[in-house]
Design a protein around this motif. Sequence first.
Motif, short mmCIF file in Angstrom:
data_model
loop_
_atom_site.label_atom_id
_atom_site.label_comp_id
_atom_site.label_asym_id
_atom_site.label_seq_id
_atom_site.Cartn_x
_atom_site.Cartn_y
_atom_site.Cartn_z
N MET A 1 0.83 -1.21 0.00
CA MET A 1 0.00 0.00 0.00
C MET A 1 0.86 1.26 0.00
SD MET A 1 -3.27 -0.58 2.48
CE MET A 1 -3.83 1.10 2.65
N THR A 2 0.49 2.24 -0.78
CA THR A 2 1.24 3.48 -0.82
C THR A 2 0.84 4.35 0.38
OG1 THR A 2 -0.49 4.54 -2.11
CG2 THR A 2 1.28 3.48 -3.34
N ALA A 3 1.72 5.32 0.67
CA ALA A 3 1.41 6.26 1.76
C ALA A 3 0.10 6.97 1.48
CB ALA A 3 2.55 7.26 1.90
N GLN A 4 -0.12 7.29 0.20
CA GLN A 4 -1.34 7.99 -0.15
C GLN A 4 -2.59 7.17 0.17
OE1 GLN A 4 -1.92 8.78 -4.28
NE2 GLN A 4 -3.71 10.04 -3.90
N SER A 5 -2.50 5.86 -0.07
CA SER A 5 -3.64 5.00 0.22
C SER A 5 -3.96 4.99 1.71
CB SER A 5 -3.36 3.57 -0.25
OG SER A 5 -3.37 3.51 -1.66
N TRP A 6 -2.92 4.96 2.53
CA TRP A 6 -3.13 5.01 3.99
C TRP A 6 -3.75 6.35 4.38
CZ3 TRP A 6 -3.31 0.84 6.75
CH2 TRP A 6 -2.49 -0.26 6.47
N GLU A 7 -3.20 7.42 3.78
CA GLU A 7 -3.69 8.76 4.14
C GLU A 7 -5.14 8.94 3.73
OE1 GLU A 7 0.79 10.49 3.49
OE2 GLU A 7 -0.83 11.20 2.18
N LEU A 8 -5.48 8.41 2.57
CA LEU A 8 -6.87 8.53 2.12
C LEU A 8 -7.80 7.75 3.06
CD1 LEU A 8 -8.72 9.68 -0.10
CD2 LEU A 8 -8.48 7.53 -1.31
N LEU A 9 -7.33 6.57 3.48
CA LEU A 9 -8.11 5.77 4.43
C LEU A 9 -8.32 6.56 5.73
CD1 LEU A 9 -9.39 3.03 5.33
CD2 LEU A 9 -7.12 2.40 6.18
N ALA A 10 -7.22 7.16 6.21
CA ALA A 10 -7.31 7.92 7.46
C ALA A 10 -8.27 9.10 7.31
CB ALA A 10 -5.91 8.40 7.86
N LEU A 11 -8.16 9.81 6.19
CA LEU A 11 -9.04 10.95 5.94
C LEU A 11 -10.50 10.51 5.91
CD1 LEU A 11 -9.26 13.98 5.11
CD2 LEU A 11 -9.10 13.22 2.73
N PHE A 12 -10.75 9.41 5.22
CA PHE A 12 -12.11 8.87 5.11
C PHE A 12 -12.65 8.48 6.49
CE2 PHE A 12 -14.11 4.62 5.14
CZ PHE A 12 -15.37 4.99 4.73
N LEU A 13 -11.83 7.78 7.27
CA LEU A 13 -12.30 7.34 8.58
C LEU A 13 -12.55 8.53 9.50
CD1 LEU A 13 -10.08 4.18 9.24
CD2 LEU A 13 -12.49 4.26 8.59
N ALA A 14 -11.64 9.52 9.43
CA ALA A 14 -11.79 10.69 10.30
C ALA A 14 -13.09 11.43 9.97
CB ALA A 14 -10.59 11.61 10.13
N LEU A 15 -13.32 11.67 8.68
CA LEU A 15 -14.52 12.40 8.29
C LEU A 15 -15.78 11.61 8.66
CD1 LEU A 15 -13.38 13.78 4.80
CD2 LEU A 15 -13.77 15.08 6.90
N THR A 16 -15.73 10.30 8.47
CA THR A 16 -16.89 9.48 8.82
C THR A 16 -17.18 9.58 10.31
OG1 THR A 16 -16.29 7.94 7.07
CG2 THR A 16 -17.85 7.14 8.71
N LEU A 17 -16.14 9.39 11.13
CA LEU A 17 -16.34 9.39 12.58
C LEU A 17 -16.83 10.74 13.08
CD1 LEU A 17 -13.32 7.17 13.68
CD2 LEU A 17 -15.75 6.58 13.67
N LEU A 18 -16.37 11.81 12.39
CA LEU A 18 -16.84 13.14 12.78
C LEU A 18 -18.36 13.28 12.63
CD1 LEU A 18 -14.32 15.79 11.38
CD2 LEU A 18 -15.02 15.43 13.76
N CYS A 19 -18.91 12.60 11.63
CA CYS A 19 -20.34 12.76 11.35
C CYS A 19 -21.20 11.84 12.19
CB CYS A 19 -20.61 12.46 9.87
SG CYS A 19 -19.79 13.60 8.76
N VAL A 20 -20.61 10.79 12.79
CA VAL A 20 -21.41 9.74 13.42
C VAL A 20 -22.31 10.31 14.51
CG1 VAL A 20 -21.25 7.74 14.94
CG2 VAL A 20 -19.95 7.80 12.81
N LYS A 21 -21.72 11.08 15.42
CA LYS A 21 -22.51 11.53 16.57
C LYS A 21 -23.59 12.55 16.18
CE LYS A 21 -22.35 13.35 21.21
NZ LYS A 21 -21.54 13.86 22.32
#
Lengths: 593, 215
Positions: free
Chosen positions: A1-21
């Motif tokens: 996996m490239t660094a970009q793939s990890w970063e995109l995953l992190a960005l996606f998870l962060a944005l998702t978790l922000l919206c959950v509550k």
Amino acid sequence: MTAQSWELLALFLALTLLCVKPLGLYMAKVVAGEPVGPARSSGALERLIYRLCGIDPAAEMGWQRYAIALLVFNALGGVLLYVLQRLQYELPLNPQHFAGVSPDTAFNTAISFITNTNWQSYTPETSLSYLTQMMGLAVQNFLSAATGIAVAVALIRGLARHSARTIGNFWVDLTRVTLYVLLPIAALIAVVLVSQGVIQNFSPYKTVSLLQPVTYPQQRVNAAGKTVTQSVTTDVQTLPMGPVASQEAIKELGTNGGGFFTATSAHPYENPDALTNLIEILAIVLIPAALTYTFGHMVGDTRQGWAVLAAMLILFVPLYVLCNHAEQLGNPRLTALGVNQTASRLQSGGNMEGKEVRFGIAGSTLFATVATATSTGAVDSMHDSYMPLGGLALLFNMMLGEVVFGGVGSGLYSMLIFAIVGVFIAGLMIGRTPEYLGKKIEAFEMKMSSIAILVMPVLVLVGTAVAVSLPAGRAGAFNPGAHGFAEILYAFTSAANNNGSAFAGINAATPFYNITLGLVMWIGRYWPIVAVLAISGSLAAKKRIPVTAGTMPTHGPTFILLLIGTVLLVGALTFVPALALGPIVEHLLLWRH
Amino acid sequence: MNEVPASSARAGGLERRVEPHRDGPGTSVLRPAVMLLLLMTVITGLAYPLAITGIAQVLFPDQANGSLIVRDGRAIGSRLIGQPFSAAGDFWSRPSASTPQPYNGLDSTGSNLGPLNPALLVAVKARIAALRAADPGNTAPIPVDLVTASASGLDPDISIAAADYQAARVARARHLRLATVRRLIAAHARYPWLGVLGEPHVNVLELNLALAAVK
């Protein structure tokens, strides 16, 4: 996996978790019947709807009436959608003058859209009018999503209430979820999508001139009735038009997935850049993720919701990593031909067959993993051309029963059924009567849970077995060998789980597949729904038993592991043999040297 | 559908008292179902798309109507939809699986060839041969996106690596200096936003239009 793939995953998870509550809380308010937003105007529309429909919003329903209302409403939706498709040439907003859709395709599509599957056996840009798309398909995008949320909410009420006879009012749940959750969020997303280039108009298709004319062979039937191949030159390109953005938004938000165009979210007019790609991925996961918070809030202990979400995330991340890794590695047979598949600052590299440059490996695999995890049939890359292990990750996502986020509503209610089975297994191990959230889990709940969980594997495995046994089934496979088997397995897995994506090489636009997959989608959707509502009714009627020292907590790491274990156990034990015949064999063949 | 079984399951037996059936059990489900379906069809199937169209046409008319490139009053393509190129002096787009012609706007599709399918290898070999024939001196490894079909068949982009790979051929065919062509590529190259969002790419149609404008 490239660094970009990890970063995109992190960005996606962060944005998702922000919206959950915030979204989870908001949805809890909506389904609790509390006034929301600028209540005056919207409340007026809601009350008008109730008056016109003769609905008493204060009257609640028992589980059977709730189920009947749901089934009747969905069946009527299917009939309307079927009729719209068959009669579209008589109706307005058909600038390309498309004829009526054939009966078997219309049947398949009607079931496909009311069940939130959105399997596409039709070619939209050459067969569906704007009216069919927006007043038929898009309407069911809203209503099937609202139906799923209604069932999830009904189950939560069953867990949250005690000594109660009712689980809510289906009409009210459906209306409020559509008006206050789906419509406003979809409208917002639609406008953002248009700003990036997703089209939204009612023009006839446009013709533009090509910079360089193109010559291609075309088969024609000549005067003697023989098929001849002619060389044809054209200097124009026809661009399909339509109200795409409004449909695109709800297609993702409702975890539907039926594209306005054949290529769905790979089409530049549906998904023009990396930003829209991320927005669409977020739209897909938004409601399924936030519903876990709604659940925790409604049962009075938000930790319960976070535990379910944690289990989903722990299942999700490894499957994304597997898929991304397999795709980034690329195809060894192309490397042997002198093709450069290495990621660099100048290219994404990897297996780019069936992928778009603007999404690369990171954006394609994240979309694919999220879409298959959530029962969204949309794709931004062609899953059929994925590497064997990449495709396996996508198949396995669905085989887990669409509980890793899962479809809107359906993901949560299916996961809660797994939780019930999980505490039952744990109860057996420690010799106590199993209980979940203060409710005793007894024979009736376990029977219904088994029915809800086991119907899907039966549909997938029996359906695949029948298809590969019959010439009409085998004729659908496009790729040779193990991959052709995987195409058929994928089709039945997708239909039974109401996902809707495909190993799209398969030719499913035949009466055999239209009818079998139509039935599989139908049973795969409503059979579990009725079982879930039955559980809800039964749980609602029970007394709440107090927490004691012997009660197993269902919010800690032990429970999370138990839940993951249950999901994996059912999914893996059931499907590993079938996977071995498809992608696993293919992987071994590809890397044997 | 009409009759609710009165005594089957534990919760169900109690429910008749909950919702008074003024018109009998059948109509009390059918009327709301039919009316709600019709009203929701009007709201989500008519009012919603019309409202979005109105907003889109006012705020973003260019994007909402297809991001067309207009020259001398004539639409010569869309920024978002790729076109096929095969002349040595143009940058080539990615292979397209749409039929009967490549980049057919009415047939958005990928090849759906599996990674082991012999037909995939045959296709890739033919594409490699075509690229090598157009540029015999170039022995560099070929960027993967230039020899694989896109998902939509309409991919408007190639990777920056794929543009660089073709730069010398284009310069030679157009009698331009290599540096001029490279400058054009650099001007059209797009990199990931903040290193995360997006992929390195060049829009082929825009690049070729810019190339044609070089005197």
